[in-house]
Design a protein around this motif. Structure first.
Motif, PDB file in Angstrom:
ATOM      1  N   ALA A 113     -24.650 -24.057  36.163  1.00 33.34           N
ATOM      2  CA  ALA A 113     -25.337 -23.112  35.285  1.00 33.34           C
ATOM      3  C   ALA A 113     -25.782 -21.880  36.063  1.00 33.34           C
ATOM      4  CB  ALA A 113     -26.546 -23.766  34.635  1.00 33.34           C
ATOM      5  N   MET A 114     -25.617 -20.742  35.422  1.00 34.75           N
ATOM      6  CA  MET A 114     -26.128 -19.465  35.943  1.00 34.75           C
ATOM      7  C   MET A 114     -27.097 -18.915  34.916  1.00 34.75           C
ATOM      8  SD  MET A 114     -22.492 -17.798  37.062  1.00 34.75           S
ATOM      9  CE  MET A 114     -23.215 -16.162  37.143  1.00 34.75           C
ATOM     10  N   LYS A 115     -28.255 -18.429  35.389  1.00 33.63           N
ATOM     11  CA  LYS A 115     -29.275 -17.907  34.476  1.00 33.63           C
ATOM     12  C   LYS A 115     -29.793 -16.560  34.978  1.00 33.63           C
ATOM     13  CE  LYS A 115     -30.865 -22.589  33.350  1.00 33.63           C
ATOM     14  NZ  LYS A 115     -32.007 -23.529  33.353  1.00 33.63           N
ATOM     15  N   ILE A 116     -29.987 -15.647  34.031  1.00 32.72           N
ATOM     16  CA  ILE A 116     -30.760 -14.438  34.306  1.00 32.72           C
ATOM     17  C   ILE A 116     -32.086 -14.637  33.594  1.00 32.72           C
ATOM     18  CG2 ILE A 116     -30.959 -11.937  34.055  1.00 32.72           C
ATOM     19  CD1 ILE A 116     -27.917 -11.787  33.918  1.00 32.72           C
ATOM     20  N   GLU A 117     -33.166 -14.635  34.379  1.00 29.04           N
ATOM     21  CA  GLU A 117     -34.492 -14.894  33.842  1.00 29.04           C
ATOM     22  C   GLU A 117     -35.333 -13.623  33.909  1.00 29.04           C
ATOM     23  OE1 GLU A 117     -35.030 -19.563  34.938  1.00 29.04           O
ATOM     24  OE2 GLU A 117     -35.137 -18.144  36.601  1.00 29.04           O
ATOM     25  N   LEU A 130     -27.516 -17.051  29.891  1.00 26.83           N
ATOM     26  CA  LEU A 130     -27.120 -18.361  30.419  1.00 26.83           C
ATOM     27  C   LEU A 130     -25.624 -18.533  30.240  1.00 26.83           C
ATOM     28  CD1 LEU A 130     -27.652 -21.363  31.312  1.00 26.83           C
ATOM     29  CD2 LEU A 130     -28.099 -21.854  28.889  1.00 26.83           C
ATOM     30  N   THR A 131     -24.947 -18.973  31.286  1.00 29.67           N
ATOM     31  CA  THR A 131     -23.537 -19.339  31.163  1.00 29.67           C
ATOM     32  C   THR A 131     -23.240 -20.498  32.107  1.00 29.67           C
ATOM     33  OG1 THR A 131     -21.293 -18.444  30.953  1.00 29.67           O
ATOM     34  CG2 THR A 131     -22.524 -17.818  32.928  1.00 29.67           C
ATOM     35  N   TYR A 132     -22.090 -21.129  31.905  1.00 30.38           N
ATOM     36  CA  TYR A 132     -21.701 -22.287  32.697  1.00 30.38           C
ATOM     37  C   TYR A 132     -20.271 -22.142  33.197  1.00 30.38           C
ATOM     38  CZ  TYR A 132     -25.611 -24.705  30.376  1.00 30.38           C
ATOM     39  OH  TYR A 132     -26.847 -25.072  29.907  1.00 30.38           O
ATOM     40  N   SER A 133     -20.021 -22.729  34.346  1.00 32.12           N
ATOM     41  CA  SER A 133     -18.661 -23.005  34.793  1.00 32.12           C
ATOM     42  C   SER A 133     -18.648 -24.475  35.225  1.00 32.12           C
ATOM     43  CB  SER A 133     -18.258 -22.080  35.945  1.00 32.12           C
ATOM     44  OG  SER A 133     -19.080 -22.311  37.072  1.00 32.12           O
ATOM     45  N   HIS A 134     -17.490 -24.980  35.594  1.00 31.44           N
ATOM     46  CA  HIS A 134     -17.429 -26.358  36.096  1.00 31.44           C
ATOM     47  C   HIS A 134     -16.375 -26.442  37.190  1.00 31.44           C
ATOM     48  CE1 HIS A 134     -14.014 -26.479  33.327  1.00 31.44           C
ATOM     49  NE2 HIS A 134     -13.570 -27.478  34.050  1.00 31.44           N
ATOM     50  N   ILE A 135     -16.445 -27.504  37.962  1.00 29.08           N
ATOM     51  CA  ILE A 135     -15.455 -27.751  39.008  1.00 29.08           C
ATOM     52  C   ILE A 135     -14.823 -29.112  38.750  1.00 29.08           C
ATOM     53  CG2 ILE A 135     -15.085 -28.177  41.475  1.00 29.08           C
ATOM     54  CD1 ILE A 135     -17.375 -26.219  42.055  1.00 29.08           C
ATOM     55  N   THR A 145     -14.903 -22.180  41.805  1.00 28.13           N
ATOM     56  CA  THR A 145     -14.992 -21.583  40.471  1.00 28.13           C
ATOM     57  C   THR A 145     -15.957 -20.412  40.560  1.00 28.13           C
ATOM     58  OG1 THR A 145     -15.368 -22.026  38.120  1.00 28.13           O
ATOM     59  CG2 THR A 145     -16.941 -23.002  39.640  1.00 28.13           C
ATOM     60  N   SER A 146     -15.878 -19.525  39.582  1.00 29.28           N
ATOM     61  CA  SER A 146     -16.840 -18.425  39.517  1.00 29.28           C
ATOM     62  C   SER A 146     -17.035 -18.041  38.061  1.00 29.28           C
ATOM     63  CB  SER A 146     -16.378 -17.218  40.334  1.00 29.28           C
ATOM     64  OG  SER A 146     -15.166 -16.706  39.828  1.00 29.28           O
ATOM     65  N   ALA A 147     -18.120 -17.330  37.798  1.00 28.65           N
ATOM     66  CA  ALA A 147     -18.431 -16.915  36.435  1.00 28.65           C
ATOM     67  C   ALA A 147     -19.265 -15.647  36.467  1.00 28.65           C
ATOM     68  CB  ALA A 147     -19.175 -18.020  35.679  1.00 28.65           C
ATOM     69  N   ASP A 148     -19.273 -14.950  35.337  1.00 21.82           N
ATOM     70  CA  ASP A 148     -20.053 -13.729  35.167  1.00 21.82           C
ATOM     71  C   ASP A 148     -21.035 -13.900  34.024  1.00 21.82           C
ATOM     72  OD1 ASP A 148     -19.080 -11.391  36.892  1.00 21.82           O
ATOM     73  OD2 ASP A 148     -17.202 -12.268  36.186  1.00 21.82           O
ATOM     74  N   LEU A 149     -22.154 -13.189  34.133  1.00 22.26           N
ATOM     75  CA  LEU A 149     -23.192 -13.201  33.108  1.00 22.26           C
ATOM     76  C   LEU A 149     -23.848 -11.836  33.112  1.00 22.26           C
ATOM     77  CD1 LEU A 149     -25.068 -14.834  31.145  1.00 22.26           C
ATOM     78  CD2 LEU A 149     -26.375 -15.510  33.165  1.00 22.26           C
ATOM     79  N   ASP A 150     -24.112 -11.273  31.945  1.00 25.90           N
ATOM     80  CA  ASP A 150     -24.812  -9.994  31.925  1.00 25.90           C
ATOM     81  C   ASP A 150     -25.692  -9.872  30.691  1.00 25.90           C
ATOM     82  OD1 ASP A 150     -23.182  -7.752  29.995  1.00 25.90           O
ATOM     83  OD2 ASP A 150     -22.054  -9.523  30.581  1.00 25.90           O
ATOM     84  N   VAL A 163     -36.724  -9.192  36.858  1.00 29.57           N
ATOM     85  CA  VAL A 163     -35.669 -10.192  36.666  1.00 29.57           C
ATOM     86  C   VAL A 163     -35.482 -11.022  37.930  1.00 29.57           C
ATOM     87  CG1 VAL A 163     -34.404  -8.884  34.910  1.00 29.57           C
ATOM     88  CG2 VAL A 163     -33.833  -8.567  37.317  1.00 29.57           C
ATOM     89  N   ARG A 164     -34.952 -12.229  37.721  1.00 33.37           N
ATOM     90  CA  ARG A 164     -34.553 -13.081  38.827  1.00 33.37           C
ATOM     91  C   ARG A 164     -33.304 -13.851  38.389  1.00 33.37           C
ATOM     92  NH1 ARG A 164     -39.361 -17.755  38.734  1.00 33.37           N
ATOM     93  NH2 ARG A 164     -38.457 -19.017  37.054  1.00 33.37           N
ATOM     94  N   PHE A 165     -32.637 -14.496  39.356  1.00 30.93           N
ATOM     95  CA  PHE A 165     -31.341 -15.135  39.109  1.00 30.93           C
ATOM     96  C   PHE A 165     -31.381 -16.570  39.631  1.00 30.93           C
ATOM     97  CE2 PHE A 165     -30.969 -10.602  39.665  1.00 30.93           C
ATOM     98  CZ  PHE A 165     -30.252 -10.216  38.531  1.00 30.93           C
ATOM     99  N   SER A 166     -30.898 -17.504  38.813  1.00 32.49           N
ATOM    100  CA  SER A 166     -30.984 -18.920  39.160  1.00 32.49           C
ATOM    101  C   SER A 166     -29.647 -19.621  38.986  1.00 32.49           C
ATOM    102  CB  SER A 166     -32.025 -19.618  38.269  1.00 32.49           C
ATOM    103  OG  SER A 166     -33.310 -19.081  38.479  1.00 32.49           O
ATOM    104  N   VAL A 167     -29.466 -20.698  39.755  1.00 31.40           N
ATOM    105  CA  VAL A 167     -28.304 -21.583  39.588  1.00 31.40           C
ATOM    106  C   VAL A 167     -28.787 -23.030  39.581  1.00 31.40           C
ATOM    107  CG1 VAL A 167     -26.639 -19.980  40.619  1.00 31.40           C
ATOM    108  CG2 VAL A 167     -27.830 -21.615  42.098  1.00 31.40           C
TER     109      VAL A 167
END
Length: 195
Positions: A113-117, A130-135, A145-150, A163-167
């Protein structure tokens, strides 16, 4: 033959009598017209790979300093500031915020999970993006794997809106990739115009 004219004014007003452009008579102008163009762009990256969850990613951020990238000689115009993974905006405005992360694992992870808070009170944070990728491991080695979120933010108060960024991962052995010479996990900030 051609004819030219010169119009000399100190102030231009709108229909309501409000000054919209004024001159000090020495070539300096001030305007109350809204800014409709991009006036700021900044980019930061994670310099060091880490393993496991991070809420937020609190360390090893740097402004991209690899020439000729924006950031190598400073950001475009004003810049973001960062402290313990908390990013503050240099001025009010409408901002586009992007988060890209690269993950690796020598196994399988059902979600990464990737989050922009975002905080609106410089204290409590909520998830705005919030977005997800998987391996799914395809060989007996690291799989990536990689993913984008905006998101887009209306920053009306630079003291309180940050703002802050979480995984967070299904398998906490998952690594988030960092590099000090190229962008692997990174964030972008572009000011689109006035709030």
């Amino acid at each position: 033959h051609s004819m030219s004219s010169i119009l000399k004014v100190n102030t231009i007003q709108d229909g309501g009598g409000n000054d919209i452009i004024t001159s000090n008579g020495s070539g300096t102008f001030t305007s109350s017209l809204p800014n409709t163009g991009i006036t700021m762009a900044d980019q930061w990256r994670l310099t060091t790979t880490f393993t496991g969850d991070a809420v937020p990613i609190a360390s090893n951020w740097e402004r991209n300093d690899t020439s000729p990238a924006v950031g190598s000689s400073g950001s475009y115009s004003s810049s973001m500031s960062e402290s313990s993974g908390i990013f503050s905006f240099p001025s009010t405005g409408i901002y586009h915020v992007q988060f890209h992360a690269t993950f690796s694992l020598s196994s399988s992870s059902r979600f990464n999970a990737m989050k922009i808070e975002v905080t609106e009170n410089n204290s409590s944070y909520s998830v705005d993006g919030l977005t997800y990728s998987h391996i799914s491991q395809v060989a007996s080695a690291q799989t990536f794997t990689s993913a984008d979120l905006d998101i887009m933010l209306d920053v009306t108060d630079i003291s309180n809106i940050k703002v802050r960024f979480s995984v967070e991962h299904h398998d906490t052995n998952t690594a988030t990739s960092g590099d000090s010479t190229q962008d692997s996990t990174y964030v972008r900030f572009i000011r689109l115009g006035d709030t």
